[in-house]
Design a protein around this motif. Sequence first.
Motif, short mmCIF file in Angstrom:
data_model
loop_
_atom_site.label_atom_id
_atom_site.label_comp_id
_atom_site.label_asym_id
_atom_site.label_seq_id
_atom_site.Cartn_x
_atom_site.Cartn_y
_atom_site.Cartn_z
N ASP A 60 -5.21 11.19 -0.73
CA ASP A 60 -4.50 11.13 0.55
C ASP A 60 -3.00 11.09 0.24
OD1 ASP A 60 -4.08 8.62 -0.41
OD2 ASP A 60 -5.02 7.56 1.24
N TYR A 96 0.90 11.63 -0.66
CA TYR A 96 1.65 12.54 -1.53
C TYR A 96 1.77 12.07 -2.97
CZ TYR A 96 2.86 14.23 3.05
OH TYR A 96 2.77 14.71 4.32
N GLY A 97 1.29 10.85 -3.23
CA GLY A 97 1.52 10.26 -4.55
C GLY A 97 0.80 10.99 -5.67
N ASP A 98 -0.43 11.43 -5.43
CA ASP A 98 -1.20 12.07 -6.51
C ASP A 98 -0.48 13.33 -6.99
OD1 ASP A 98 -3.53 10.29 -6.02
OD2 ASP A 98 -3.59 11.38 -4.12
N TYR A 104 -3.20 4.26 -12.35
CA TYR A 104 -2.19 3.85 -11.38
C TYR A 104 -1.17 2.91 -12.02
CZ TYR A 104 -5.08 5.85 -7.74
OH TYR A 104 -5.79 6.72 -6.96
N PRO A 117 13.42 15.68 8.26
CA PRO A 117 12.25 16.43 7.78
C PRO A 117 11.84 15.87 6.43
CG PRO A 117 14.27 17.68 7.40
CD PRO A 117 14.67 16.45 8.17
N VAL A 169 11.63 16.28 2.85
CA VAL A 169 12.44 17.19 2.03
C VAL A 169 11.80 17.43 0.66
CG1 VAL A 169 14.63 16.65 3.15
CG2 VAL A 169 13.84 15.23 1.24
N ARG A 197 7.35 3.44 -0.67
CA ARG A 197 5.94 3.06 -0.61
C ARG A 197 5.19 3.63 -1.83
NH1 ARG A 197 3.77 7.36 4.05
NH2 ARG A 197 2.87 8.81 2.54
N SER A 201 7.64 7.26 -4.95
CA SER A 201 8.91 6.95 -4.26
C SER A 201 9.40 5.57 -4.68
CB SER A 201 8.75 7.03 -2.74
OG SER A 201 7.76 6.13 -2.28
N PHE A 202 8.47 4.68 -4.97
CA PHE A 202 8.79 3.33 -5.44
C PHE A 202 9.58 3.39 -6.76
CE2 PHE A 202 6.62 -0.32 -7.85
CZ PHE A 202 7.53 -1.28 -7.43
N TYR A 229 0.61 0.42 -1.50
CA TYR A 229 -0.60 1.09 -1.00
C TYR A 229 -1.73 0.06 -0.91
CZ TYR A 229 -4.23 4.73 -0.79
OH TYR A 229 -5.27 5.54 -0.42
O1 TRH Z 1 2.57 9.29 -0.35
P1 TRH Z 1 2.30 8.00 -0.98
O2 TRH Z 1 1.90 6.92 -0.10
O3 TRH Z 1 1.21 8.20 -2.10
C1 TRH Z 1 0.19 7.26 -2.37
C2 TRH Z 1 0.44 6.42 -3.55
O4 TRH Z 1 0.70 7.20 -4.68
C3 TRH Z 1 -0.74 5.55 -3.82
O5 TRH Z 1 -0.50 4.76 -4.95
C4 TRH Z 1 -1.91 6.42 -4.07
O6 TRH Z 1 -3.02 5.66 -4.28
C5 TRH Z 1 -2.09 7.27 -2.85
O7 TRH Z 1 -0.93 8.04 -2.60
C6 TRH Z 1 -3.25 8.21 -3.02
O8 TRH Z 1 3.62 7.50 -1.75
P2 TRH Z 1 4.34 7.98 -3.09
O9 TRH Z 1 3.55 7.64 -4.30
O10 TRH Z 1 5.67 7.40 -3.02
O11 TRH Z 1 4.43 9.54 -2.98
C7 TRH Z 1 5.31 10.19 -2.13
C8 TRH Z 1 5.82 11.45 -2.77
O12 TRH Z 1 6.45 12.25 -1.80
C9 TRH Z 1 6.86 11.21 -3.87
O13 TRH Z 1 6.64 12.12 -4.93
C10 TRH Z 1 8.17 11.55 -3.19
C11 TRH Z 1 7.75 12.63 -2.24
N1 TRH Z 1 8.60 12.85 -1.09
C12 TRH Z 1 9.27 14.05 -0.98
O14 TRH Z 1 9.18 14.90 -1.86
N2 TRH Z 1 10.03 14.28 0.14
C13 TRH Z 1 10.17 13.36 1.13
O15 TRH Z 1 10.88 13.62 2.12
C14 TRH Z 1 9.50 12.11 0.99
C15 TRH Z 1 9.64 11.07 2.06
C16 TRH Z 1 8.72 11.90 -0.12
#
Ligand code: TRH
Length: 377
Positions: free
Chosen positions: A13, A15-17, A113, A251, A253, A271, A275-276, A291
């Motif tokens: 789910d 964007y983190g993966d 993780y 937006p 980005v 989060r 991003s953290f 998360y």
């Molecule tokens: O999107 P997330 O909440 O992803 C989560 C976590 O990774 C969590 O640990 C995991 O278990 C779950 O996914 C499945 O938050 P995260 O990790 O910060 O990822 C966001 C990504 O999006 C990061 O690479 C930055 C990117 N991003 C952009 O590229 N542009 C944007 O405008 C924003 C807001 C984020």
Amino acid sequence: MKATWDIFCSVVDNYGDIGVTWRLARQLVAEHQYAVRLWVDDLRAFERMCPEVDVNAEQQWRQGVEICRWPADWQPTAAADVVMGAFACRLPDAYMEAMAQQARPPLWLNLDYLSAEDWVAGCHGLPSVKYKGVQKFFLFPGFQPGTGGLLREAGLLERRRNFQQDPQARRDFLQGLGVIPAENARLISLFAYENAGLASWLEVLAADSRPTHLLVPEGRILGDLQRWLGVDGLLAGAVKVREALTVQVLPFVRQDDYDRLLWCCDFNAVRGEDSFVRAQWAGRPLLWHIYQQQEDVHLDKLEAFLALYTEGLSPPAKAAMTGLWRAWNAGEGMGESWQALLQEWLEVAEHAEKWCLGQASQPDLAAALVQFYLNWI
Ligand code: TRH
């Protein structure tokens, strides 16, 4: 011949993966000159952070990385020399078979993780299960010596510092997003999951004597934002003013621009995982929305990070930081703890840069993975 790498990413789910695996893949290519294939089962999240990604392509090259759709119906494919499954994703059975059949079985890694808990250093690099003689190893990113460290590209902090020392670059970047903050405004970015504590934070920002310009990338927090504003259908570009608080929806980005956004802000609410980490490299005070996991195990991770991060802070600064993070992650009132943090602002801001430098003095995750491979062969 340089080794080949296959990285498997299943988008569970958010964007983190993909955020983490895309960053790692690029770094292995750009800084270590490996041939890297990134297998992704859903390209739509990827497209948000890298708009040139073609969501319909089976195979494409982006920034030197071979991006392959991970099909439900797996086609026979030769295994790479290093195979990494990100976040415990299960590799296709036929691919595992291909790994086992290779004359020289590959190095098989599971990238786990991120956690600041003490046990991480003890588990980093340990063998896990075997598949027909192919041994899997656990690799853990982390903050402490003995872990795999954090993703950090070469020259990142220099680029960040140059940007932060160049007011025109900051103005130009913000203007490109349609953001023109008032001269004395505090700039805050807000990337978070749904949070019942948001309204209380916005109240206190609106009532402040100093103006705040709050930048909110489109995402899951918009519902709470709309409720507080009493509006519907907020889209990127929307600007709403409530007393001292200006709220602007941005937006989503590209990943590099998200870094710049973090570098521009005085305070970043972030989060998840990636991003953290990026907010830490920004060298500015931050607020982490962790998360959520079953049985609240994420709260142990939150406390473990807080304990590490607040080392060296004075007792009031530590209490302010800890109070704010706990309130945010419990969805509780933020007013008091935000005021407390403002009292300690100078110290907390200096500390953010110090923490960043401390983390940057450790090997980065990509370098640690490469070293693990070189030790293994
Ligand atoms: O999107 P997330 O909440 O992803 C989560 C976590 O990774 C969590 O640990 C995991 O278990 C779950 O996914 C499945 O938050 P995260 O990790 O910060 O990822 C966001 C990504 O999006 C990061 O690479 C930055 C990117 N991003 C952009 O590229 N542009 C944007 O405008 C924003 C807001 C984020």
